[in-house]
Design an enzyme around this catalytic site. Structure first.
Site, PDB file in Angstrom:
ATOM      1  N   LYS A  75       6.930  -7.210   2.277  1.00  0.00           N
ATOM      2  CA  LYS A  75       6.178  -7.192   1.008  1.00  0.00           C
ATOM      3  C   LYS A  75       6.090  -8.579   0.363  1.00  0.00           C
ATOM      4  CE  LYS A  75       7.164  -2.327   0.166  1.00  0.00           C
ATOM      5  NZ  LYS A  75       7.332  -1.250  -0.811  1.00  0.00           N
ATOM      6  N   ASN A 112       9.422  12.217 -11.014  1.00  0.00           N
ATOM      7  CA  ASN A 112      10.801  12.022 -10.552  1.00  0.00           C
ATOM      8  C   ASN A 112      11.702  11.770 -11.752  1.00  0.00           C
ATOM      9  OD1 ASN A 112      10.966   9.072 -11.063  1.00  0.00           O
ATOM     10  ND2 ASN A 112       9.346   8.993  -9.520  1.00  0.00           N
ATOM     11  N   ASP A 162       5.612   8.004  -4.190  1.00  0.00           N
ATOM     12  CA  ASP A 162       5.104   7.565  -2.882  1.00  0.00           C
ATOM     13  C   ASP A 162       3.937   8.431  -2.418  1.00  0.00           C
ATOM     14  OD1 ASP A 162       6.753   5.385  -2.420  1.00  0.00           O
ATOM     15  OD2 ASP A 162       8.413   6.677  -1.807  1.00  0.00           O
ATOM     16  N   PHE A 185      12.574  -3.433  -6.056  1.00  0.00           N
ATOM     17  CA  PHE A 185      13.794  -2.639  -6.009  1.00  0.00           C
ATOM     18  C   PHE A 185      13.796  -1.833  -4.714  1.00  0.00           C
ATOM     19  CE2 PHE A 185      16.382  -2.293  -9.950  1.00  0.00           C
ATOM     20  CZ  PHE A 185      15.811  -3.361 -10.609  1.00  0.00           C
TER      21      PHE A 185
END
Ligand code: CTP
Length: 400
Positions: free
Chosen positions: A343, A209, A279, A325
């Site tokens: 999380k 990315n 991901d 983030f």
């Protein structure tokens, strides 16, 4: 102030040792506990009895002295102390420390001490200007040792120039300013991740990315500036870091990053996951380069990568701070809050793709910080400024 700080005061053999009596007095007055380690030469200028009476503690001078409390006094004392001040620091002790020499109680203790060290040099002005002394000071500074520069004036040797030990009041002010303001993360260990991950398709191709790593690097720098000991785990990026408080570990794939983070996190006080971890990754990596052959189409089976942040959240212990983030396009705050809870995070740094100039590739970022009870919105700022906002936010949590 220095209240509750445990201070090791190292005295080496210079005439300025007489000023250290007052330094001990001022340190104790500002709330610190002081233990003195001195060289044998220092005792030519001040007596052990004086140092023990003022510090209200035994003075450690001889490694082989029989009435030491511990066989390895230098290690026991260095475990005890929060900071070490060497005042006066002669050319000799500066040289020994820079050269890694341990041949007496003070030099041995300095090598065993892995917390902040402050040096207040005192010597003849020609010695201070000597290239070798200056090289040793530069080397120590580059490795995080703080110097309280000597001042100019009449020296005990009759010369006039730079070499007088800073006044005890100035030494105390220097240290307390540094510890309370800029270096509030001293002794804290921080893990930061940055950049993208590359997921291999075959030996020459990958899925990646556009993350540049700029935000994570800026956060690592901001943490190091506050005195933290930073480990930066980064994916493939084109950024250098020369800060000696940042230990860099380069990884390539999300699995590499997962292994590094799971290994490091248990010994950390804080972790900020700024990396743009893939991901999904190809289910299998071809061992040979995929050839075009007769095919117009290529399908890749993709599987989810391990969620590093979630796994860290699962092993987080009380007192550890974990920050994630979130890059969102809709229902930003609601989604960030879900991430916070699911999380087990202390706060989420939210980037909205709706904001111009924020996120991937830009040198600027517009962030919001979402915690259990709060939403803090910040203006569009440079990534450096945004990283300072993030670091200031958890300084607030850590030091409350
Ligand atoms: N992250 C991670 N491991 C992954 C993917 C992401 O640790 N495999 C971390 C990122 O470093 C970031 C946070 O998770 O700190 C948020 O990533 P994001 O992709 O926005 O959220 P996800 O939890 O993956 O959820 P979704 O993609 O559904 O928004």
């Amino acid at each position: 102030m220095l209240s509750t700080k445990k201070i090791i005061l190292g005295l080496s053999g210079g005439i300025a040792a007489y000023k250290s009596i007052n330094l001990i007095r001022l340190l104790i007055k500002s709330g610190a506990e002081v233990r003195v380690i001195c060289t044998k030469n220092a005792l030519n200028f001040v007596t052990k009895v004086t140092l023990e009476s003022i510090s209200k503690n035994k003075v450690y001078c001889d490694v082989f002295e029989e009435n030491n409390d511990y066989a390895t006094e230098h290690v026991a004392l260095t475990d005890w102390g929060d900071i070490c001040i060497v005042a006066p620091a002669t050319a000799n002790i500066i040289g020994k420390y820079a050269g890694g020499i341990a041949d007496d109680a003070l030099s041995t203790s300095l090598l065993a001490f892995n917390k902040p060290v402050f040096m207040a040099p005192a010597m003849n002005c020609k010695m201070w200007d000597n290239f070798s002394v200056q090289r040793n000071c530069s080397y120590l500074k580059a490795n995080g040792v703080y110097f309280i520069e000597p001042t100019e004036g009449f020296l005990a040797c009759g010369y006039e120039g730079k070499g007088r030990m800073a006044e005890p009041e100035d030494i105390v002010n220097f240290i307390s300013n540094l510890l309370t303001q800029s270096a509030c993360l001293y002794g804290y260990k921080a893990l930061v991740t940055a950049g993208p991950t590359h997921e291999a398709i075959d030996p020459v191709r990958f899925i990646g990315n556009h993350a540049s790593g700029k935000m994570g690097f800026a956060i690592a720098e901001a943490l190091a500036l506050k005195g933290a000991d930073v480990t930066l785990v980064c994916g493939p990026v084109n950024i250098n870091t020369s800060n000696h408080h940042i230990k860099r570990i380069d990884v390539v794939s999300s699995d590499d990053m997962f292994n590094a983070c799971m290994d490091l996190f248990p010994s950390m006080n804080v972790c900020i996951m700024a990396a743009a971890v893939a991901d999904f990754k190809p289910q299998t990596t071809a061992s040979k380069k995929l050839k075009k052959g007769q095919n117009d189409m290529l399908s890749l089976e993709m599987v989810q990568t391990k969620d590093i942040l979630r796994n860290l959240g699962n092993i987080k212990k009380p007192g550890q701070i974990l920050v994630g983030f979130a890059l969102e396009t809709d229902n930003e705050i609601e989604n960030a809050r879900k991430k916070l809870l699911s999380k087990n995070l202390d706060f989420v740094v939210l980037n909205s793709l709706k904001d111009k100039g924020a996120g991937f590739g830009y040198d600027t970022n517009k962030i919001s910080i979402i915690s259990a009870g709060d939403v803090l919105n910040f203006d569009l700022k440079t990534k450096k400024e945004a990283s300072e906002d993030i670091v200031n936010n958890f300084c607030k949590i850590l030091l409350k």
